[in-house]
Motif scaffolding. Structure first.
Motif, PDB file in Angstrom:
ATOM      1  N   PHE A 109      -0.200  30.758 -60.900  1.00 11.77           N
ATOM      2  CA  PHE A 109      -0.079  31.752 -61.966  1.00 11.77           C
ATOM      3  C   PHE A 109      -1.350  31.907 -62.814  1.00 11.77           C
ATOM      4  O   PHE A 109      -1.848  33.021 -62.994  1.00 11.77           O
ATOM      5  CB  PHE A 109       1.132  31.432 -62.847  1.00 11.77           C
ATOM      6  CG  PHE A 109       1.273  32.296 -64.057  1.00 11.77           C
ATOM      7  CD1 PHE A 109       1.398  33.675 -63.948  1.00 11.77           C
ATOM      8  CD2 PHE A 109       1.280  31.731 -65.331  1.00 11.77           C
ATOM      9  CE1 PHE A 109       1.525  34.478 -65.081  1.00 11.77           C
ATOM     10  CE2 PHE A 109       1.404  32.510 -66.458  1.00 11.77           C
ATOM     11  CZ  PHE A 109       1.529  33.892 -66.339  1.00 11.77           C
ATOM     12  N   PRO A 110      -1.953  30.839 -63.379  1.00  6.12           N
ATOM     13  CA  PRO A 110      -3.166  31.032 -64.189  1.00  6.12           C
ATOM     14  C   PRO A 110      -4.348  31.548 -63.382  1.00  6.12           C
ATOM     15  O   PRO A 110      -5.221  32.232 -63.924  1.00  6.12           O
ATOM     16  CB  PRO A 110      -3.446  29.641 -64.770  1.00  6.12           C
ATOM     17  CG  PRO A 110      -2.690  28.688 -63.919  1.00  6.12           C
ATOM     18  CD  PRO A 110      -1.492  29.428 -63.413  1.00  6.12           C
ATOM     19  N   ILE A 111      -4.394  31.231 -62.081  1.00  6.29           N
ATOM     20  CA  ILE A 111      -5.459  31.778 -61.233  1.00  6.29           C
ATOM     21  C   ILE A 111      -5.286  33.278 -61.096  1.00  6.29           C
ATOM     22  O   ILE A 111      -6.242  34.058 -61.231  1.00  6.29           O
ATOM     23  CB  ILE A 111      -5.442  31.092 -59.849  1.00  6.29           C
ATOM     24  CG1 ILE A 111      -5.795  29.617 -59.988  1.00  6.29           C
ATOM     25  CG2 ILE A 111      -6.405  31.791 -58.887  1.00  6.29           C
ATOM     26  CD1 ILE A 111      -5.597  28.810 -58.710  1.00  6.29           C
ATOM     27  N   MET A 112      -4.047  33.702 -60.839  1.00  7.58           N
ATOM     28  CA  MET A 112      -3.773  35.131 -60.715  1.00  7.58           C
ATOM     29  C   MET A 112      -4.060  35.857 -62.024  1.00  7.58           C
ATOM     30  O   MET A 112      -4.560  36.991 -62.023  1.00  7.58           O
ATOM     31  CB  MET A 112      -2.319  35.349 -60.308  1.00  7.58           C
ATOM     32  CG  MET A 112      -1.978  36.797 -59.984  1.00  7.58           C
ATOM     33  SD  MET A 112      -2.813  37.398 -58.487  1.00  7.58           S
ATOM     34  CE  MET A 112      -1.836  36.567 -57.220  1.00  7.58           C
ATOM     35  N   ARG A 113      -3.765  35.206 -63.143  1.00  6.73           N
ATOM     36  CA  ARG A 113      -4.034  35.853 -64.427  1.00  6.73           C
ATOM     37  C   ARG A 113      -5.527  36.124 -64.594  1.00  6.73           C
ATOM     38  O   ARG A 113      -5.931  37.182 -65.074  1.00  6.73           O
ATOM     39  CB  ARG A 113      -3.533  34.998 -65.596  1.00  6.73           C
ATOM     40  CG  ARG A 113      -3.711  35.709 -66.943  1.00  6.73           C
ATOM     41  CD  ARG A 113      -3.434  34.784 -68.113  1.00  6.73           C
ATOM     42  NE  ARG A 113      -3.560  35.502 -69.366  1.00  6.73           N
ATOM     43  CZ  ARG A 113      -4.704  35.714 -70.016  1.00  6.73           C
ATOM     44  NH1 ARG A 113      -5.851  35.254 -69.500  1.00  6.73           N
ATOM     45  NH2 ARG A 113      -4.723  36.372 -71.155  1.00  6.73           N
ATOM     46  N   GLN A 114      -6.364  35.168 -64.208  1.00  6.39           N
ATOM     47  CA  GLN A 114      -7.807  35.381 -64.306  1.00  6.39           C
ATOM     48  C   GLN A 114      -8.263  36.548 -63.432  1.00  6.39           C
ATOM     49  O   GLN A 114      -9.089  37.367 -63.852  1.00  6.39           O
ATOM     50  CB  GLN A 114      -8.546  34.106 -63.899  1.00  6.39           C
ATOM     51  CG  GLN A 114      -8.421  32.954 -64.868  1.00  6.39           C
ATOM     52  CD  GLN A 114      -9.346  31.820 -64.497  1.00  6.39           C
ATOM     53  OE1 GLN A 114     -10.573  31.942 -64.585  1.00  6.39           O
ATOM     54  NE2 GLN A 114      -8.773  30.702 -64.078  1.00  6.39           N
ATOM     55  N   LEU A 115      -7.714  36.633 -62.238  1.00  4.18           N
ATOM     56  CA  LEU A 115      -8.083  37.727 -61.335  1.00  4.18           C
ATOM     57  C   LEU A 115      -7.633  39.068 -61.890  1.00  4.18           C
ATOM     58  O   LEU A 115      -8.368  40.067 -61.814  1.00  4.18           O
ATOM     59  CB  LEU A 115      -7.473  37.488 -59.950  1.00  4.18           C
ATOM     60  CG  LEU A 115      -7.996  36.272 -59.183  1.00  4.18           C
ATOM     61  CD1 LEU A 115      -7.216  36.097 -57.889  1.00  4.18           C
ATOM     62  CD2 LEU A 115      -9.497  36.403 -58.896  1.00  4.18           C
ATOM     63  N   SER A 141     -16.853  45.042 -56.116  1.00  4.67           N
ATOM     64  CA  SER A 141     -16.343  43.870 -56.818  1.00  4.67           C
ATOM     65  C   SER A 141     -14.845  44.006 -57.074  1.00  4.67           C
ATOM     66  O   SER A 141     -14.096  43.027 -56.950  1.00  4.67           O
ATOM     67  CB  SER A 141     -17.095  43.690 -58.135  1.00  4.67           C
ATOM     68  OG  SER A 141     -16.723  42.493 -58.772  1.00  4.67           O
ATOM     69  N   LEU A 142     -14.420  45.205 -57.422  1.00  5.44           N
ATOM     70  CA  LEU A 142     -12.999  45.437 -57.634  1.00  5.44           C
ATOM     71  C   LEU A 142     -12.218  45.211 -56.342  1.00  5.44           C
ATOM     72  O   LEU A 142     -11.159  44.581 -56.344  1.00  5.44           O
ATOM     73  CB  LEU A 142     -12.764  46.854 -58.169  1.00  5.44           C
ATOM     74  CG  LEU A 142     -11.327  47.198 -58.551  1.00  5.44           C
ATOM     75  CD1 LEU A 142     -11.296  48.069 -59.795  1.00  5.44           C
ATOM     76  CD2 LEU A 142     -10.609  47.905 -57.402  1.00  5.44           C
ATOM     77  N   GLU A 143     -12.730  45.729 -55.227  1.00  5.61           N
ATOM     78  CA  GLU A 143     -12.055  45.559 -53.941  1.00  5.61           C
ATOM     79  C   GLU A 143     -11.963  44.078 -53.563  1.00  5.61           C
ATOM     80  O   GLU A 143     -10.946  43.615 -53.050  1.00  5.61           O
ATOM     81  CB  GLU A 143     -12.792  46.330 -52.850  1.00  5.61           C
ATOM     82  CG  GLU A 143     -12.685  47.840 -52.973  1.00  5.61           C
ATOM     83  CD  GLU A 143     -11.254  48.330 -52.795  1.00  5.61           C
ATOM     84  OE1 GLU A 143     -10.487  47.665 -52.068  1.00  5.61           O
ATOM     85  OE2 GLU A 143     -10.904  49.363 -53.390  1.00  5.61           O
ATOM     86  N   GLU A 144     -13.031  43.327 -53.801  1.00  7.23           N
ATOM     87  CA  GLU A 144     -13.031  41.905 -53.481  1.00  7.23           C
ATOM     88  C   GLU A 144     -12.032  41.160 -54.360  1.00  7.23           C
ATOM     89  O   GLU A 144     -11.305  40.274 -53.889  1.00  7.23           O
ATOM     90  CB  GLU A 144     -14.433  41.323 -53.662  1.00  7.23           C
ATOM     91  CG  GLU A 144     -14.543  39.813 -53.479  1.00  7.23           C
ATOM     92  CD  GLU A 144     -14.188  39.338 -52.077  1.00  7.23           C
ATOM     93  OE1 GLU A 144     -14.061  38.118 -51.887  1.00  7.23           O
ATOM     94  OE2 GLU A 144     -14.031  40.186 -51.165  1.00  7.23           O
ATOM     95  N   ALA A 162     -14.225  30.495 -61.019  1.00  4.14           N
ATOM     96  CA  ALA A 162     -15.329  30.460 -61.994  1.00  4.14           C
ATOM     97  C   ALA A 162     -16.567  31.147 -61.438  1.00  4.14           C
ATOM     98  O   ALA A 162     -17.249  31.903 -62.145  1.00  4.14           O
ATOM     99  CB  ALA A 162     -15.640  29.021 -62.380  1.00  4.14           C
ATOM    100  N   ALA A 163     -16.895  30.894 -60.175  1.00  3.99           N
ATOM    101  CA  ALA A 163     -18.059  31.522 -59.555  1.00  3.99           C
ATOM    102  C   ALA A 163     -17.864  33.029 -59.446  1.00  3.99           C
ATOM    103  O   ALA A 163     -18.792  33.810 -59.682  1.00  3.99           O
ATOM    104  CB  ALA A 163     -18.309  30.915 -58.177  1.00  3.99           C
ATOM    105  N   HIS A 164     -16.649  33.437 -59.088  1.00  6.62           N
ATOM    106  CA  HIS A 164     -16.375  34.872 -58.978  1.00  6.62           C
ATOM    107  C   HIS A 164     -16.455  35.543 -60.346  1.00  6.62           C
ATOM    108  O   HIS A 164     -17.013  36.637 -60.483  1.00  6.62           O
ATOM    109  CB  HIS A 164     -15.001  35.096 -58.349  1.00  6.62           C
ATOM    110  CG  HIS A 164     -14.672  36.539 -58.128  1.00  6.62           C
ATOM    111  ND1 HIS A 164     -15.429  37.373 -57.326  1.00  6.62           N
ATOM    112  CD2 HIS A 164     -13.680  37.325 -58.634  1.00  6.62           C
ATOM    113  CE1 HIS A 164     -14.913  38.584 -57.326  1.00  6.62           C
ATOM    114  NE2 HIS A 164     -13.856  38.588 -58.114  1.00  6.62           N
TER     115      HIS A 164
END
Length: 287
Positions: A109-115, A141-144, A162-164
């Protein structure tokens, strides 16, 4: 002020970048920890359901959260990550039905929130005409980023978010520079002598009533409890600025850059506060 197209390549409705709690499994009420403070009346560990969460994943005290000392719940916004994890990543199987995947879901969930937060910024950047010279890079960048949101749970957990974020931030910074430079060139009247701001500026409790903050770089600025009544923040870069308890009554943020619902929810405002059309006026603001 920055020229905006009516829509970016992905309308926010299609991307579902705004929270839809009806389609979520109450993930923010379970996955996220909080500590007793001015924002929360109680302590709660990550993975422990809030005792106000009902069997239908609705909050039992939603209409009185602030009165019960749960102000933090009224501020939080997931950028639509909750329903994405619930309905797409886990195909509608909730953590009660499949307890074996519950912890994994809480970690995803928190990973998806960042994306989703990055998708929000990129979508906005693609509506800004002065940044047209980098629209191709922004679209890629949006597509990725969108591709990452579609990954299975195990792949999401392996992402170097973090890198993304750092790569995306370079594009957003360039977008900000292009838009603010264009706005300055189109400015009519006396020049704006900007002495306030700067990335990460410490403006906690600052007396900025009526301040002309047009075109300012306020990225990551600490504006906690600042007095911004009647301030002009058009074309100001507000990405990551901390607006907790900032007084925005009568302020003009109509064409500000990279402002989010989360930031607006954390501030104080009124019926005279001008917001971007993509954001809603919080219920707790004065009328």
């Amino acid at each position: 002020m920055p020229d905006k197209q009516e829509q970016g390549p992905d309308e926010q409705g299609g991307l579902q970048l705004q929270a839809d709690c009806e389609r979520c499994f109450g993930l923010c009420c379970v996955a996220l920890p909080f500590a007793a403070s001015t924002d929360f009346a109680i302590d709660k560990d990550s993975g422990t359901p809030c005792h106000h969460l009902q069997s239908d994943f609705r909050c039992g005290v939603h209409s009185s959260l602030r009165q019960r000392g749960m102000r933090g719940c009224t501020v939080y916004d997931c950028f639509g990550a909750g329903q994405m994890v619930s309905q797409v990543t886990y195909n509608g199987h909730d953590w009660r039905q499949a307890p074996g995947t519950a912890k994994e879901m809480y970690d995803v969930f928190p990973i998806m929130r960042q994306l989703h937060e990055l998708l929000w910024y990129l979508n906005e950047a693609l509506t800004l005409q002065p940044a047209q010279v980098i629209h191709t890079d922004l679209r890629l960048s949006l597509e990725e980023t969108r591709r990452m949101t579609q990954l299975p749970p195990e792949s999401l957990l392996r992402l170097d978010v973090a890198a993304h974020r750092a790569d995306v931030n370079q594009l957003l910074l360039r977008t900000s520079e292009l838009v603010r430079d264009d706005a300055r060139k189109k400015h009519k009247g006396p020049p704006v002598r900007q002495k306030i701001g700067g990335r990460g500026a410490d403006l906690m409790g600052a007396k900025l009533k009526g301040a002309d903050l047009r075109y300012a770089n306020l990225r990551g600025a600490y504006l906690i409890a600042s007095d911004l009544r009647g301030a002009d923040l058009r074309a100001a870069d507000l990405i990551g600025a901390d607006f907790r308890d900032a007084d925005l009554r009568g302020a003009n943020l109509a064409n500000s850059l990279f402002l989010t619902q989360f930031q607006v929810n954390a501030a104080k405002g009124d019926a005279n506060t001008k917001l971007p059309p993509s954001l809603s006026r919080p219920d707790h603001w004065t009328r």
